[in-house]
Design a protein around this motif. Structure first.
Motif, mmCIF file in Angstrom:
data_model
loop_
_atom_site.group_PDB
_atom_site.id
_atom_site.type_symbol
_atom_site.label_atom_id
_atom_site.label_comp_id
_atom_site.label_asym_id
_atom_site.label_seq_id
_atom_site.Cartn_x
_atom_site.Cartn_y
_atom_site.Cartn_z
ATOM 1 N N UNK A 31 32.345 36.903 36.207
ATOM 2 C CA UNK A 31 33.206 36.913 35.036
ATOM 3 C C UNK A 31 34.377 37.811 35.379
ATOM 4 N N UNK A 32 35.557 37.279 35.350
ATOM 5 C CA UNK A 32 36.749 38.046 35.684
ATOM 6 C C UNK A 32 37.512 38.371 34.414
ATOM 7 N N UNK A 33 37.939 39.582 34.309
ATOM 8 C CA UNK A 33 38.742 39.994 33.155
ATOM 9 C C UNK A 33 40.134 40.307 33.672
ATOM 10 N N UNK A 34 41.130 39.713 33.045
ATOM 11 C CA UNK A 34 42.504 39.936 33.471
ATOM 12 C C UNK A 34 43.315 40.473 32.301
ATOM 13 N N UNK A 35 44.351 41.195 32.637
ATOM 14 C CA UNK A 35 45.289 41.662 31.625
ATOM 15 C C UNK A 35 46.563 40.836 31.757
ATOM 16 N N UNK A 36 47.000 40.291 30.654
ATOM 17 C CA UNK A 36 48.185 39.438 30.643
ATOM 18 C C UNK A 36 49.174 40.022 29.643
ATOM 19 N N UNK A 37 50.393 40.187 30.075
ATOM 20 C CA UNK A 37 51.434 40.683 29.188
ATOM 21 C C UNK A 37 51.622 39.683 28.053
ATOM 22 N N UNK A 38 51.847 40.175 26.867
ATOM 23 C CA UNK A 38 51.984 39.290 25.701
ATOM 24 C C UNK A 38 53.117 38.282 25.868
ATOM 25 N N UNK A 39 54.094 38.591 26.713
ATOM 26 C CA UNK A 39 55.181 37.649 26.953
ATOM 27 C C UNK A 39 54.723 36.455 27.779
ATOM 28 N N UNK A 40 53.588 36.590 28.497
ATOM 29 C CA UNK A 40 53.097 35.523 29.364
ATOM 30 C C UNK A 40 51.864 34.816 28.831
ATOM 31 N N UNK A 41 51.362 35.236 27.681
ATOM 32 C CA UNK A 41 50.106 34.687 27.163
ATOM 33 C C UNK A 41 50.206 33.186 26.905
ATOM 34 N N UNK A 42 51.397 32.689 26.644
ATOM 35 C CA UNK A 42 51.574 31.251 26.400
ATOM 36 C C UNK A 42 51.293 30.419 27.659
ATOM 37 N N UNK A 43 51.250 31.050 28.806
ATOM 38 C CA UNK A 43 50.988 30.332 30.052
ATOM 39 C C UNK A 43 49.504 30.047 30.267
ATOM 40 N N UNK A 44 48.640 30.644 29.441
ATOM 41 C CA UNK A 44 47.199 30.473 29.580
ATOM 42 C C UNK A 44 46.655 29.514 28.532
ATOM 43 N N UNK A 45 45.572 28.844 28.881
ATOM 44 C CA UNK A 45 44.916 27.928 27.953
ATOM 45 C C UNK A 45 43.491 28.417 27.713
ATOM 46 N N UNK A 46 42.963 28.246 26.501
ATOM 47 C CA UNK A 46 41.570 28.618 26.252
ATOM 48 C C UNK A 46 40.642 27.873 27.221
ATOM 49 N N UNK A 47 39.674 28.567 27.753
ATOM 50 C CA UNK A 47 38.714 28.005 28.717
ATOM 51 C C UNK A 47 39.404 27.459 29.968
ATOM 52 N N UNK A 48 40.595 27.937 30.235
ATOM 53 C CA UNK A 48 41.312 27.498 31.426
ATOM 54 C C UNK A 48 40.626 28.003 32.689
ATOM 55 N N UNK A 49 40.997 27.446 33.803
ATOM 56 C CA UNK A 49 40.419 27.881 35.073
ATOM 57 C C UNK A 49 41.544 28.373 35.971
ATOM 58 N N UNK A 50 41.152 29.044 37.018
ATOM 59 C CA UNK A 50 42.151 29.564 37.939
ATOM 60 C C UNK A 50 41.496 30.078 39.204
ATOM 61 N N UNK A 51 42.281 30.683 40.041
ATOM 62 C CA UNK A 51 41.801 31.256 41.289
ATOM 63 C C UNK A 51 42.305 32.680 41.370
ATOM 64 N N UNK A 52 41.601 33.507 42.108
ATOM 65 C CA UNK A 52 41.985 34.905 42.245
ATOM 66 C C UNK A 52 42.115 35.244 43.726
ATOM 67 N N UNK A 53 43.088 36.076 44.047
ATOM 68 C CA UNK A 53 43.267 36.572 45.409
ATOM 69 C C UNK A 53 43.098 38.088 45.369
ATOM 70 N N UNK A 54 42.282 38.610 46.252
ATOM 71 C CA UNK A 54 42.037 40.041 46.307
ATOM 72 C C UNK A 54 43.080 40.715 47.184
ATOM 73 N N UNK A 55 43.363 41.968 46.897
ATOM 74 C CA UNK A 55 44.344 42.704 47.676
ATOM 75 C C UNK A 55 43.994 42.766 49.150
#
Length: 63
Positions: A31-55
């Motif tokens: 389970x990944x938890x991300x922080x999204x700026x309120x200006x970008x929240x429109x770019x996400x969809x409920x139950x959306x999927x994605x990929x993560x890259x580690x540093x």
């Protein structure tokens, strides 16, 4: 999830090659938890999927 290890405690101490520093939970389902700026929240969809890259491995994505 980190199962064992505490890098805060080991900070500044010498380590040997091959020494275990952290043990992570098996890669079954995370389970990944991300922080999204309120200006970008429109770019996400409920139950959306994605990929993560580690540093540590930015060219390798997980997801």
């Amino acid at each position: 999830m980190v199962l064992t290890g505490d890098l805060d405690q080991a900070q500044g101490t010498p380590v040997q090659r091959g020494e275990v520093l952290l043990v992570f939970a098996p890669q079954v389902r995370y389970r990944r938890m991300i922080e999204v700026d309120e200006r970008d929240i429109h770019l996400l969809a409920p139950q959306g999927s994605g990929r993560v890259a580690l540093g540590a491995l930015p060219a390798t994505t997980i997801g």
